[in-house]
Scaffold this motif. Structure first.
Motif, PDB file in Angstrom:
ATOM      1  N   GLY A  46       0.793  -1.220   0.000  1.00  0.00           N
ATOM      2  CA  GLY A  46       0.000   0.000   0.000  1.00  0.00           C
ATOM      3  C   GLY A  46       0.825   1.270   0.000  1.00  0.00           C
ATOM      4  N   ILE A  47       2.031   1.197  -0.571  1.00  0.00           N
ATOM      5  CA  ILE A  47       2.926   2.349  -0.642  1.00  0.00           C
ATOM      6  C   ILE A  47       2.899   2.934  -2.049  1.00  0.00           C
ATOM      7  CG2 ILE A  47       5.346   3.082  -0.528  1.00  0.00           C
ATOM      8  CD1 ILE A  47       5.792   0.981   1.612  1.00  0.00           C
ATOM      9  N   THR A  48       2.869   4.256  -2.156  1.00  0.00           N
ATOM     10  CA  THR A  48       2.965   4.930  -3.449  1.00  0.00           C
ATOM     11  C   THR A  48       4.434   5.056  -3.833  1.00  0.00           C
ATOM     12  OG1 THR A  48       0.953   6.221  -3.050  1.00  0.00           O
ATOM     13  CG2 THR A  48       2.498   7.071  -4.702  1.00  0.00           C
ATOM     14  N   HIS A  49       4.757   4.699  -5.073  1.00  0.00           N
ATOM     15  CA  HIS A  49       6.120   4.852  -5.560  1.00  0.00           C
ATOM     16  C   HIS A  49       6.165   5.981  -6.581  1.00  0.00           C
ATOM     17  CE1 HIS A  49       9.711   4.109  -8.068  1.00  0.00           C
ATOM     18  NE2 HIS A  49      10.238   3.690  -6.938  1.00  0.00           N
ATOM     19  N   VAL A  50       7.125   6.894  -6.418  1.00  0.00           N
ATOM     20  CA  VAL A  50       7.323   7.988  -7.374  1.00  0.00           C
ATOM     21  C   VAL A  50       8.578   7.667  -8.180  1.00  0.00           C
ATOM     22  CG1 VAL A  50       7.745  10.441  -7.682  1.00  0.00           C
ATOM     23  CG2 VAL A  50       6.213   9.663  -5.858  1.00  0.00           C
ATOM     24  N   LEU A  51       8.406   7.528  -9.488  1.00  0.00           N
ATOM     25  CA  LEU A  51       9.515   7.179 -10.378  1.00  0.00           C
ATOM     26  C   LEU A  51      10.313   8.424 -10.740  1.00  0.00           C
ATOM     27  CD1 LEU A  51      11.060   5.166 -12.179  1.00  0.00           C
ATOM     28  CD2 LEU A  51       9.363   5.634 -13.981  1.00  0.00           C
ATOM     29  N   ALA A  52      11.514   8.517 -10.195  1.00  0.00           N
ATOM     30  CA  ALA A  52      12.399   9.619 -10.538  1.00  0.00           C
ATOM     31  C   ALA A  52      13.045   9.361 -11.890  1.00  0.00           C
ATOM     32  CB  ALA A  52      13.472   9.790  -9.464  1.00  0.00           C
ATOM     33  N   ARG A  53      13.580  10.420 -12.506  1.00  0.00           N
ATOM     34  CA  ARG A  53      14.288  10.276 -13.783  1.00  0.00           C
ATOM     35  C   ARG A  53      15.787  10.093 -13.569  1.00  0.00           C
ATOM     36  NH1 ARG A  53       8.980  10.072 -14.321  1.00  0.00           N
ATOM     37  NH2 ARG A  53       8.292  10.454 -16.459  1.00  0.00           N
ATOM     38  N   HIS A  54      16.235  10.302 -12.352  1.00  0.00           N
ATOM     39  CA  HIS A  54      17.654  10.174 -12.007  1.00  0.00           C
ATOM     40  C   HIS A  54      17.707   9.956 -10.495  1.00  0.00           C
ATOM     41  CE1 HIS A  54      21.864  11.400 -11.309  1.00  0.00           C
ATOM     42  NE2 HIS A  54      22.062  11.195 -12.603  1.00  0.00           N
ATOM     43  N   GLU A  55      18.660   9.152 -10.043  1.00  0.00           N
ATOM     44  CA  GLU A  55      18.734   8.871  -8.614  1.00  0.00           C
ATOM     45  C   GLU A  55      18.964  10.133  -7.786  1.00  0.00           C
ATOM     46  OE1 GLU A  55      19.663   4.981 -10.626  1.00  0.00           O
ATOM     47  OE2 GLU A  55      20.364   7.048 -10.869  1.00  0.00           O
ATOM     48  N   GLN A  56      19.641  11.133  -8.365  1.00  0.00           N
ATOM     49  CA  GLN A  56      19.795  12.386  -7.643  1.00  0.00           C
ATOM     50  C   GLN A  56      18.432  13.002  -7.362  1.00  0.00           C
ATOM     51  OE1 GLN A  56      22.981  15.765  -7.979  1.00  0.00           O
ATOM     52  NE2 GLN A  56      21.466  16.159  -9.558  1.00  0.00           N
ATOM     53  N   GLU A 463       3.465  13.452 -14.058  1.00  0.00           N
ATOM     54  CA  GLU A 463       2.849  12.143 -13.812  1.00  0.00           C
ATOM     55  C   GLU A 463       2.036  12.130 -12.521  1.00  0.00           C
ATOM     56  OE1 GLU A 463       5.984   9.092 -16.029  1.00  0.00           O
ATOM     57  OE2 GLU A 463       6.067   9.358 -13.855  1.00  0.00           O
ATOM     58  N   MET A 464       2.545  12.789 -11.493  1.00  0.00           N
ATOM     59  CA  MET A 464       1.854  12.812 -10.200  1.00  0.00           C
ATOM     60  C   MET A 464       0.812  13.923 -10.116  1.00  0.00           C
ATOM     61  SD  MET A 464       3.356  10.187  -9.155  1.00  0.00           S
ATOM     62  CE  MET A 464       2.393  10.052  -7.662  1.00  0.00           C
ATOM     63  N   LYS A 465       0.660  14.716 -11.200  1.00  0.00           N
ATOM     64  CA  LYS A 465      -0.342  15.779 -11.279  1.00  0.00           C
ATOM     65  C   LYS A 465      -0.198  16.780 -10.129  1.00  0.00           C
ATOM     66  CE  LYS A 465      -3.607  12.785 -13.717  1.00  0.00           C
ATOM     67  NZ  LYS A 465      -4.965  12.194 -13.755  1.00  0.00           N
ATOM     68  N   LEU A 466       1.023  17.258  -9.946  1.00  0.00           N
ATOM     69  CA  LEU A 466       1.312  18.177  -8.854  1.00  0.00           C
ATOM     70  C   LEU A 466       1.254  19.629  -9.334  1.00  0.00           C
ATOM     71  CD1 LEU A 466       4.340  16.234  -7.322  1.00  0.00           C
ATOM     72  CD2 LEU A 466       1.940  16.153  -6.603  1.00  0.00           C
ATOM     73  N   ALA A 506       9.404  23.100 -20.784  1.00  0.00           N
ATOM     74  CA  ALA A 506       8.419  22.661 -19.793  1.00  0.00           C
ATOM     75  C   ALA A 506       7.164  22.120 -20.466  1.00  0.00           C
ATOM     76  CB  ALA A 506       8.070  23.821 -18.863  1.00  0.00           C
ATOM     77  N   GLU A 507       6.718  22.791 -21.527  1.00  0.00           N
ATOM     78  CA  GLU A 507       5.524  22.337 -22.241  1.00  0.00           C
ATOM     79  C   GLU A 507       5.747  20.980 -22.887  1.00  0.00           C
ATOM     80  OE1 GLU A 507       3.608  26.712 -23.407  1.00  0.00           O
ATOM     81  OE2 GLU A 507       4.912  25.657 -24.829  1.00  0.00           O
ATOM     82  N   SER A 508       6.977  20.693 -23.292  1.00  0.00           N
ATOM     83  CA  SER A 508       7.255  19.396 -23.914  1.00  0.00           C
ATOM     84  C   SER A 508       7.088  18.248 -22.925  1.00  0.00           C
ATOM     85  CB  SER A 508       8.669  19.373 -24.506  1.00  0.00           C
ATOM     86  OG  SER A 508       9.657  19.303 -23.495  1.00  0.00           O
ATOM     87  N   TYR A 509       7.209  18.552 -21.629  1.00  0.00           N
ATOM     88  CA  TYR A 509       6.968  17.545 -20.585  1.00  0.00           C
ATOM     89  C   TYR A 509       5.495  17.484 -20.187  1.00  0.00           C
ATOM     90  CZ  TYR A 509      11.835  16.412 -19.419  1.00  0.00           C
ATOM     91  OH  TYR A 509      13.129  15.942 -19.447  1.00  0.00           O
ATOM     92  N   GLY A 510       4.693  18.386 -20.692  1.00  0.00           N
ATOM     93  CA  GLY A 510       3.279  18.429 -20.339  1.00  0.00           C
ATOM     94  C   GLY A 510       2.929  19.479 -19.311  1.00  0.00           C
ATOM     95  N   CYS A 511       3.882  20.357 -18.972  1.00  0.00           N
ATOM     96  CA  CYS A 511       3.625  21.429 -18.007  1.00  0.00           C
ATOM     97  C   CYS A 511       2.927  22.606 -18.681  1.00  0.00           C
ATOM     98  CB  CYS A 511       4.936  21.932 -17.404  1.00  0.00           C
ATOM     99  SG  CYS A 511       5.902  20.711 -16.505  1.00  0.00           S
ATOM    100  N   LEU A 512       2.352  23.463 -17.877  1.00  0.00           N
ATOM    101  CA  LEU A 512       1.911  24.772 -18.331  1.00  0.00           C
ATOM    102  C   LEU A 512       3.102  25.719 -18.251  1.00  0.00           C
ATOM    103  CD1 LEU A 512      -1.485  24.945 -16.390  1.00  0.00           C
ATOM    104  CD2 LEU A 512      -1.109  24.229 -18.765  1.00  0.00           C
ATOM    105  N   ALA A 513       3.051  26.824 -18.966  1.00  0.00           N
ATOM    106  CA  ALA A 513       4.195  27.744 -18.970  1.00  0.00           C
ATOM    107  C   ALA A 513       3.745  29.155 -19.307  1.00  0.00           C
ATOM    108  CB  ALA A 513       5.249  27.285 -19.972  1.00  0.00           C
ATOM    109  N   THR A 514       4.433  30.130 -18.694  1.00  0.00           N
ATOM    110  CA  THR A 514       4.109  31.526 -18.952  1.00  0.00           C
ATOM    111  C   THR A 514       5.327  32.397 -18.660  1.00  0.00           C
ATOM    112  OG1 THR A 514       2.583  33.342 -18.401  1.00  0.00           O
ATOM    113  CG2 THR A 514       3.245  31.885 -16.605  1.00  0.00           C
ATOM    114  N   GLU A 515       5.389  33.559 -19.327  1.00  0.00           N
ATOM    115  CA  GLU A 515       6.469  34.522 -19.111  1.00  0.00           C
ATOM    116  C   GLU A 515       5.842  35.876 -18.797  1.00  0.00           C
ATOM    117  OE1 GLU A 515       9.540  34.649 -22.034  1.00  0.00           O
ATOM    118  OE2 GLU A 515       9.396  32.513 -22.496  1.00  0.00           O
TER     119      GLU A 515
END
Length: 545
Positions: A46-56, A463-466, A506-515
């Motif tokens: 019953g633990i949630t696992h968050v998949l990192a892209r790098h161990e750092q 992925e985690m919709k944060l 950021a948008e290429s990862y699926g994020c929103l973005a603004t300047e």
């Protein structure tokens, strides 16, 4: 009582079940062929696992989770390069006193068999250089004992990162379930009674004409889940009211006192003038702080009178500052002990409040002059920032200014890689923090260069919709290093790098973005970002000011 046959599982699975029984709800990591058995029981437990892209990134996520939740952050990594990649976060957690536990696989044998996948000469010893300790479990019981040792020490001692490695073969071996919890992990296990030392210090506090407190990160705690004021802040603020003393806060202690408290010198301890102020004091009481280089930015504190130190770490009490009074105790217990010795009514201020206000204006002006244009942006953001927002910042000029000038309403809500001072901390740490506080606002502050150390963790955040606002300070260079070179009369070199289009990235990862082009647009962008269903990249430049 013996273990039942049906309780037998591969050890890797049993470890996840044990962690769940000890309160672990989230694990950060990356699976690999060496640690695959550790992933057998995560979902079942019953633990949630968050998949990192790098161990750092996984390590910084565990760090952020620990800081935000007050519980240990846990990361799973593989043998060799996986462990090496997480060593920087382990060093950061060690330096900043954060409860991070990394569990890795290791080779069954590494001395007589060379050329194995992921082989290191001494993996355990390598991790030991950046951790409180690094140990190998060679039996299931040893693995269980080491995990309980880590969790017990997180509660009873100064929190430090720890590493446990388990041989690959042992992870797949059938093992009985872990022993039941033998203690209440919610108990405060601090050994020393701070009230005893408080009685001695209270004598000097009563006699002092210009006492000063220095409140450090050892006194901080995140705001309670029910929205109430943490007891640490209530007691600290009451201590100033009833003692009439003035106070500084370290960067890690920001928010312990109200920003508008007339006896609060703020988080300007690193300003050179603070040395003069402390020299004018006849009693300095430092609680829960190392008074490190990163707190002072000078070799000595500069006090002219008695120095009292209160800390749970005996090493701190015998450092170069040579305290006159040493109290080995939990900071909150000590504060409570002092309050027991003081009258209930408010004391007359022992410092000129107008002088404190004038000093803070000078400090602010210095900060703005050193790194122009950032303070006004900080003020605009602070005006619309939710009161309970938790901020994770990176090594960037924007954060250096913000840590001094930003009026935090609560302690334990601004987290920065202070001691080890690594780049790339803010984004993954904010992911870990947001996982710990899914219904509360979390903010990332990063610089354009350091952000690229861990930019790939945008994928995990999406992925985690944060809904994390990512406040990116883009000055197109390593400006702090350039300034240092100029100050040292070195022609600036290797301080300009080709930046990507951060919003498109950021948008290429699926994020929103603004300047945003104005401060008003920046405030609006921040407010909207908290209501999004994903992270929002908000690119900031000096043009805003």
């Amino acid at each position: 009582m013996g273990q039942k046959d049906e309780a037998m599982r591969p050890l890797g699975a049993q470890i996840s079940h044990m962690l769940k029984s000890r309160g672990v709800d989230v694990i950060f990591g990356i699976p690999g062929v060496h640690n695959v058995e550790m992933y057998r029981g995560i979902e079942e437990a019953g633990i949630t696992h968050v998949l990192a892209r790098h161990e750092q990134g996984a390590g910084f996520m565990a760090d952020g989770y620990a800081r935000a939740s007050g519980k240990p952050g846990v990361a799973y990594v593989i043998t060799g390069p996986g462990l090496c990649n997480i060593m920087t976060p382990l060093g950061q957690a060690y330096s900043d006193s954060v409860s991070v536990l990394t569990i890795s696989s290791c080779l069954d044998e590494h001395v007589g068999h060379r050329g194995q996948l992921h082989q290191m000469k001494d993996q355990r010893a390598a991790a030991a250089t950046v951790c409180d300790w690094s140990e190998e479990a060679r039996t299931p019981r040893a693995a269980y004992d080491l995990i309980d040792r880590a969790f017990t020490e997180f509660e009873s001692q100064r929190p430090r990162s720890k590493h446990i490695q388990v041989p690959i073969g042992l992870l797949g071996t059938m093992a009985p379930e872990a022993p039941e919890i033998s203690q209440n992990y919610e108990d405060d296990l601090r050994r020393a009674d701070g009230r005893i030392g408080a009685r001695e210090v209270s004598y000097f506090l009563e006699k002092a004409k210009k006492p000063v407190f220095i409140f450090g990160g050892g006194l901080t705690t995140p705001k309670s889940e029910n929205g109430g004021m943490p007891p640490n802040e209530l007691y600290v603020r009451d201590l100033i009211r009833r003692s009439g003393a003035a106070a500084f806060m370290t960067y890690a202690g920001c928010g312990l006192l109200e920003a508008d408290n007339p006896l609060n010198f703020g988080t300007y301890l690193g300003r050179s003038e603070s040395k003069r102020i402390l020299n004018d004091s006849d009693l300095v009481i430092a609680i829960g702080t190392e008074l490190s280089e990163c707190d002072l930015w000078r070799d000595e504190l500069g006090h002219g009178g008695i120095l009292a130190r209160v800390d749970i770490d005996p090493e701190v009490l015998v450092d170069r500052h040579r305290a006159d009074i040493k109290v080995l105790a939990d900071g909150l217990q000590f504060v409570c002990g002092l309050l027991e010795q003081l009258p209930q009514e408010a004391a007359s201020p022992k410092w000129d409040e107008a002088e404190i206000a004038a000093a803070k204006k000078r400090f602010l002006a210095e900060a703005d002059a050193e790194r122009p244009g950032i303070a006004v942006i900080c003020a605009a953001l602070a005006d619309v920032m939710p009161e309970d927002a938790m901020i994770f910042s990176d090594m960037t000029q924007f954060a250096y200014v913000a840590k001094e000038v930003w009026p935090m309403p609560f302690s334990g809500h601004w987290h920065h890689p202070t001691g080890f001072g690594t780049l790339g901390y803010a984004l993954p740490a904010s992911i870990g923090g947001a996982m710990a506080r899914r219904d509360a606002p979390t903010v990332c502050i990063a610089g354009d260069y350091g952000f690229q150390y861990t930019v790939q963790e945008l994928g995990a955040a999406v992925e985690m919709k944060l809904p994390i606002p990512i406040l990116l300070w883009d000055n197109h260079k390593l400006k702090e290093i350039e300034d240092s070179m100029v100050e040292s009369q070195i022609a600036p070199n290797a301080v300009v790098a080709l930046n990507p289009d951060f919003c498109k990235l950021a948008e290429s990862y699926g994020c929103l973005a603004t300047e945003p082009a104005t401060l008003e647009e920046l405030q609006d962008a921040l407010s909207k970002a908290f209501d999004a269903d994903r992270p929002t990249m908000i690119r900031m430049t000096a043009a805003l000011s």
